[in-house]
Scaffold this active site. Structure first.
Site, PDB file in Angstrom:
ATOM      1  N   ARG A 360      10.848  52.487  55.955  1.00 21.29           N
ATOM      2  CA  ARG A 360      11.543  51.404  56.647  1.00 21.29           C
ATOM      3  C   ARG A 360      10.957  51.264  58.044  1.00 21.29           C
ATOM      4  O   ARG A 360      11.341  51.974  58.966  1.00 21.29           O
ATOM      5  CB  ARG A 360      13.040  51.736  56.728  1.00 21.29           C
ATOM      6  CG  ARG A 360      13.931  50.574  57.136  1.00 21.29           C
ATOM      7  CD  ARG A 360      15.300  51.069  57.533  1.00 21.29           C
ATOM      8  NE  ARG A 360      15.277  51.682  58.843  1.00 21.29           N
ATOM      9  CZ  ARG A 360      15.960  52.766  59.201  1.00 21.29           C
ATOM     10  NH1 ARG A 360      16.694  53.407  58.328  1.00 21.29           N
ATOM     11  NH2 ARG A 360      15.893  53.237  60.434  1.00 21.29           N
ATOM     12  N   HIS A 364      17.307  50.039  60.971  1.00 25.52           N
ATOM     13  CA  HIS A 364      18.181  49.933  59.799  1.00 25.52           C
ATOM     14  C   HIS A 364      18.811  48.541  59.740  1.00 25.52           C
ATOM     15  O   HIS A 364      18.879  47.918  58.680  1.00 25.52           O
ATOM     16  CB  HIS A 364      19.282  50.997  59.844  1.00 25.52           C
ATOM     17  CG  HIS A 364      20.298  50.829  58.756  1.00 25.52           C
ATOM     18  ND1 HIS A 364      20.035  51.138  57.443  1.00 25.52           N
ATOM     19  CD2 HIS A 364      21.577  50.352  58.793  1.00 25.52           C
ATOM     20  CE1 HIS A 364      21.118  50.873  56.709  1.00 25.52           C
ATOM     21  NE2 HIS A 364      22.056  50.394  57.499  1.00 25.52           N
ATOM     22  N   TYR A 373      15.840  58.012  67.125  1.00 31.65           N
ATOM     23  CA  TYR A 373      15.806  59.178  66.244  1.00 31.65           C
ATOM     24  C   TYR A 373      14.491  59.318  65.479  1.00 31.65           C
ATOM     25  O   TYR A 373      14.322  60.260  64.709  1.00 31.65           O
ATOM     26  CB  TYR A 373      16.989  59.136  65.256  1.00 31.65           C
ATOM     27  CG  TYR A 373      17.117  57.850  64.461  1.00 31.65           C
ATOM     28  CD1 TYR A 373      16.354  57.615  63.317  1.00 31.65           C
ATOM     29  CD2 TYR A 373      18.018  56.856  64.865  1.00 31.65           C
ATOM     30  CE1 TYR A 373      16.475  56.440  62.593  1.00 31.65           C
ATOM     31  CE2 TYR A 373      18.143  55.679  64.150  1.00 31.65           C
ATOM     32  CZ  TYR A 373      17.378  55.479  63.009  1.00 31.65           C
ATOM     33  OH  TYR A 373      17.504  54.299  62.306  1.00 31.65           O
TER      34      TYR A 373
END
Length: 474
Positions: A360, A364, A373
């Site tokens: 990805r 998100h 992160y």
């Protein structure tokens, strides 16, 4: 004691033989009746074949002589007759390993520069299909870019991109039949693009206007289309998976030459619905293809903190489901795997699981900042070196089916089309208030009528607190 055991075994043998003969007699009678109508019999036979079980049959009924075998017959003694089949004994106390040091290999066709890795046989893809697949990937990229910008400008409330996962979208979509029923998660707009869902229809859904097929009831990116055999996206994780089993069982009962395809991310495999679904699908032996987009992250949770198994592919095997791991950034590998899985699911009437390893590249969602992160170097590597769109473009161009001029012209055209769709959707009236209370009951009950009336009165009394572009009606 020996006589008692012999008597017990004999009784068991008699009972099971009686049941076996009874069922055999019923089948013979049914065959005789059905044979009166040859066409009807053929249809029934085909349908009954779809419900033939592949479970390990207990060997007690099938090998009754084992019940009376002598103790000298070592081979017979070294296995336990147990529901599901004979289980061999062993004198060695050995635990199955929690996981293997050797990971399940990943099937791929193209390398990162778009070159075929070998002359191994694969599904033939002609120019028309290849160009449609590639143009769909570029269209998906363009839509993601423009709509993401629109959300950042405050024009819509929410959005989820598919950056980095275009190959899973278009590669799988191209391998399916229009009759196959799709239950998506929320990162499969490319499947709908392939099936003919228009850019304007997407954007109308994002804006929740009166042309939105969902009538403004769903948050953006939660689309669906009955016309295109795509069920509406549901926000809670993994709820589509057990529902997909029910849909597949329906196809099986109707003897349809089609299957169900359901998509999910690695995060869904941590939900109970995932495990319940796989078990139901395996036991009921339904024609369903599970496609997992393992993109390494469940929002901010990496796969290393989700499970200790070797990804998702081994979980399918644990439930008795044929499974394969493919390079999710190689569209030809995805296409080949889905073609084969679909054929297996329909012809053998069984579930199949595909784990597509991808990444990805985007956040998100627009509510997430993945740079908090994930290291930027990791994102950049997948965005450039392992970009599925770039990999496939190189392959298509080497075939002589695409050119740099076509590339620049097509990208410019598609961007204009998406921007135009946004402009049209923005000016289109919102879905009316009445749609909040319709389409559930054939006749709207009095309590909902009272709620609708109260809502309209409240909006009229406090207009400053509500959107001005939502029709209130009478």
């Amino acid at each position: 004691m020996a006589l008692w055991l012999a008597g017990t075994r004999g009784a068991t043998y008699y009972t099971k033989t009686l049941m076996s003969n009874t069922f055999r007699s019923l089948r013979t009678r049914a065959t005789a009746i059905a044979s009166k109508d040859e066409g009807s019999f053929t249809k029934r036979q085909i349908l009954s074949n779809r419900f033939v079980s592949r479970r390990f049959g207990s060997s007690v009924a099938g090998q009754q002589s084992d019940l009376f075998s002598s103790d000298d017959d070592e081979e017979k003694i070294q296995a336990l007759d147990f529901p599901g089949g004979r289980v061999p004994y062993t004198l060695e106390m050995r635990f199955l390993p929690g996981s293997s040091d050797k990971r399940v290999e990943c099937y791929r066709v193209l390398d990162d520069d778009g070159y075929p890795l070998s002359s191994a046989p694969s599904q033939h893809i002609d120019k028309e299909v290849a160009v449609k697949m590639y143009s769909g990937m570029v269209t998906l990229e363009a839509m993601d870019t423009v709509i993401y910008e629109a959300q950042r400008q405050g024009r819509i409330s929410f959005y989820m991109t598919s950056f980095g996962e275009e190959a899973v979208n278009l590669g799988s979509a191209a391998a399916l039949s229009p009759d196959d029923v799709v239950l998506p998660q929320y990162r499969e707009p490319g499947v709908m693009l392939w099936r003919g869902f228009q850019l304007q229809e997407f954007v109308d859904q994002f804006f929740g206007n009166k042309n939105d097929l969902g009538k403004g009831r769903q948050m953006p990116t939660h689309y669906g289309s009955n016309k295109h055999n795509v069920l509406t996206v549901s926000a809670p994780l993994a709820t589509q998976l057990p529902q997909a089993v029910g849909a597949a069982y329906s196809l099986k009962m109707q003897n349809k030459d089609a299957c169900v395809v359901t998509y999910f991310g690695d995060g869904c495999s941590s939900e109970g619905d995932f495990h319940a679904s796989l078990n139901f699908a395996a036991v009921l032996e339904v024609p369903i293809v599970y496609i997992c987009r393992n993109n390494g992250w469940a929002i901010s949770t990496p796969v290393t903190e989700q499970f200790r198994s070797d990804g998702i592919v081994v979980k399918g095997q644990a439930y008795g489901i044929p499974s394969i791991r493919v390079d999710g950034n190689d569209i030809l590998a995805v296409y080949n795997a889905v073609v084969a899985a679909r054929e297996m699911a329909i012809s053998e009437q069984r579930p199949v699981l595909i784990e597509a390893l991808t990444y990805r590249v985007g956040h998100h969602s627009t509510s997430d900042d993945s740079t908090k992160y994930r290291p930027l170097e990791e994102i950049e590597h997948w965005k450039t070196s392992r970009n599925p769109v770039s990999i496939f473009r190189k392959w298509v161009q080497r075939k002589g089916w695409w050119s740099d001029q076509q590339e620049s012209e097509f990208r410019a055209t598609i961007r204009k089309q998406v921007i135009h769709a946004v402009q049209v959707a923005e000016k289109t009236q919102k879905a009316p208030i009445e749609t909040m209370f319709s389409d559930v009951y054939e006749k709207v009950p009095s309590n909902l009528m009272e709620q609708e009336k109260l809502l309209k009165e409240t909006i009229k009394r406090y207009p400053q607190d509500f959107p001005k572009d939502v029709p209130i009606g009478m």
